[in-house]
Design an enzyme around this catalytic site. Structure first.
Site, PDB file in Angstrom:
ATOM      1  CG  ASP A   1      11.638   4.075   4.516  1.00  0.00           C
ATOM      2  OD1 ASP A   1      11.796   3.855   5.722  1.00  0.00           O
ATOM      3  OD2 ASP A   1      10.570   4.501   4.032  1.00  0.00           O
TER       4      ASP A   1
ATOM      5  CB  ALA B   1      12.254   2.500  -0.250  1.00  0.00           C
ATOM      6  CB  ALA B   2       9.450  -1.699  -2.115  1.00  0.00           C
TER       7      ALA B   2
ATOM      8  N   GLY C   1       3.503   3.945   5.276  1.00  0.00           N
ATOM      9  CA  GLY C   1       4.593   3.642   6.204  1.00  0.00           C
ATOM     10  C   GLY C   1       5.214   2.286   5.974  1.00  0.00           C
TER      11      GLY C   1
ATOM     12  N   GLY D   1       7.054   1.621   3.128  1.00  0.00           N
ATOM     13  CA  GLY D   1       8.213   1.758   2.238  1.00  0.00           C
ATOM     14  C   GLY D   1       7.924   1.424   0.787  1.00  0.00           C
ATOM     15  CB  SER D   2       4.905   1.518  -1.382  1.00  0.00           C
ATOM     16  OG  SER D   2       4.644   2.865  -1.634  1.00  0.00           O
TER      17      SER D   2
ATOM     18  N   PRO E   1       0.835  -1.212   0.000  1.00  0.00           N
ATOM     19  CG  PRO E   1      -0.083  -1.099   2.142  1.00  0.00           C
ATOM     20  CD  PRO E   1       0.671  -2.010   1.227  1.00  0.00           C
TER      21      PRO E   1
HETATM   22  O1  PMV Z   1       8.147   6.572   4.933  1.00  0.00           O
HETATM   23  P1  PMV Z   1       7.695   6.119   6.289  1.00  0.00           P
HETATM   24  O2  PMV Z   1       6.314   6.474   6.599  1.00  0.00           O
HETATM   25  O3  PMV Z   1       8.046   4.718   6.544  1.00  0.00           O
HETATM   26  O4  PMV Z   1       8.532   6.983   7.377  1.00  0.00           O
HETATM   27  C1  PMV Z   1       9.902   7.005   7.330  1.00  0.00           C
HETATM   28  C2  PMV Z   1      10.450   7.124   8.698  1.00  0.00           C
HETATM   29  C3  PMV Z   1      10.736   8.536   9.195  1.00  0.00           C
HETATM   30  O5  PMV Z   1      11.628   8.343  10.286  1.00  0.00           O
HETATM   31  C4  PMV Z   1       9.473   9.206   9.683  1.00  0.00           C
HETATM   32  C5  PMV Z   1      11.387   9.438   8.161  1.00  0.00           C
HETATM   33  C6  PMV Z   1      12.801   9.035   7.783  1.00  0.00           C
HETATM   34  O6  PMV Z   1      13.289   9.578   6.797  1.00  0.00           O
HETATM   35  O7  PMV Z   1      13.418   8.231   8.484  1.00  0.00           O
END
Ligand code: PMV
Length: 328
Positions: free
Chosen positions: A148, A106-107, A101, A103-104, A97
């Site tokens: 991430d 980055a994946a 949160g 990591g879509s 999704p």
């Molecule tokens: O992208 P998310 O929602 O998994 O958040 C990343 C984690 C944070 O610590 C909020 C931001 C970061 O760059 O580390």
């Protein structure tokens, strides 16, 4: 050459999110059974790089320049390989999704770099892939900590800490981070239930809001970051020692500190409480907050009960995850 396929996992931050942007440690785990996919094949001679994003029902072409992050990432990857842009068809899809949160972004970026570099006959290290993906994370978030792209590209549980705070525009290859693989004993895997509030929040919104508040009273926030640092270190020790009750209590404490940082929401608090009432060892929001996901640590036989409680409490989706190696 035929089709080259690659994939990359989703991720969950177990503890330390947000504080990690300010140089504190955090722990993150890959979610191997929830993935993004990329395939690359040669296109017609003289053609552009053609992107197909099947989930989004979108197609677009990239020539020698690009204005969107994935096109830019493909061009940066070709430059890194010392190759000119060439005619390719790049197909992207994902089961992860978005803006939740997990990591879509980055994946998808990691799957793209893995498929593209393999198609070009090169095998890059996780460190090189992570650095390339960090560039596209910067496009989305401005000042990502780098956790991430690291956990997704290394695809192993990690204890992560930046040695210098991220700055917009800094070269990913020069950014320094301490990345310690955090092996979870196979005989005592971590069993997680992840609940999605269904509320999509772009990461940069809570990150920028916290930065604005931090700049107004840094001493106040540094105290909270100090407590988060201590609990993340203890969490790493607890994983190593298989002390999951202790780890659960630390996740609860981390959620309380994230509430203090105004990063939770009524939906997240409701799911966290529901998970605890259903017997979770600990539960907290995970990732950027304000919406997105929460994570609960459960006993081996506790997943179904907690998953049901989360759905009853309003989660739009639940995911079961475990660090146990896949059954053969
Ligand atoms: O992208 P998310 O929602 O998994 O958040 C990343 C984690 C944070 O610590 C909020 C931001 C970061 O760059 O580390």
């Amino acid at each position: 050459m035929g089709i080259t396929e690659a994939s990359a996992p989703a991720k969950v931050i177990l503890c330390g999110e947000h504080a990690v942007v300010y140089g504190c440690p955090a722990i993150a785990l890959p979610l191997g059974n929830l993935r993004a996919y990329a395939s690359v094949r040669d296109g017609p001679p003289g053609g552009p790089m053609r992107f197909r994003a099947t989930n989004l029902h979108r197609e677009w072409d990239v020539g020698s320049s690009a204005t969107e992050p994935l096109g830019e990432l493909a061009l940066a990857t070709m430059r890194y390989l010392g190759r000119d842009p060439t005619s390719l068809v790049i197909t992207l899809s994902s089961d992860i999704p978005i803006a939740s949160g997990m990591g879509s972004g980055a994946a998808i970026a990691t799957a793209l770099v893995r498929a593209l570099t393999t198609h070009m006959g090169r095998a890059l290290s996780p460190q090189e892939i992570s650095a390339l993906v960090y560039t596209s994370e910067q496009r989305y978030h401005g000042t990502p900590s780098g956790i991430d792209n690291t956990v997704v590209a290394y695809e192993t549980p990690i204890y992560f800490q930046r040695s210098t705070p991220p700055r917009p525009g800094t070269s990913p290859l020069s950014s320094s981070a301490n990345i310690i693989p955090l092996p979870v004993p196979d005989d005592e895997p971590l069993n997680l239930v992840i609940g999605d509030t269904g509320k999509h929040v772009p990461t940069h919104e809570p990150v920028n809001d916290l930065r604005r508040r931090y700049q107004e009273s840094p001493q106040l926030y540094d105290i909270i970051f100090h407590y988060i640092t201590a609990l993340v270190k203890e969490a790493g020790d607890n994983i190593h020692c298989r002390y999951h009750e202790g780890l659960g209590a630390l996740l609860d404490r981390n959620h309380y500190l994230l509430q203090e940082l105004h990063l939770s929401s009524p939906e997240l608090d409701t799911l966290v409480l529901a998970a605890r009432k259903a017997g979770a060892l600990g539960a907290k929001l995970s990732g950027a907050g304000w919406g997105g996901i929460m994570v609960a640590l459960v006993r081996a036989d506790g997943s179904d009960r907690v998953a049901k409680a989360l759905l009853d409490a309003g989660a739009v989706q639940v995911y079961l995850a475990s660090t146990a190696p896949p059954a053969r």
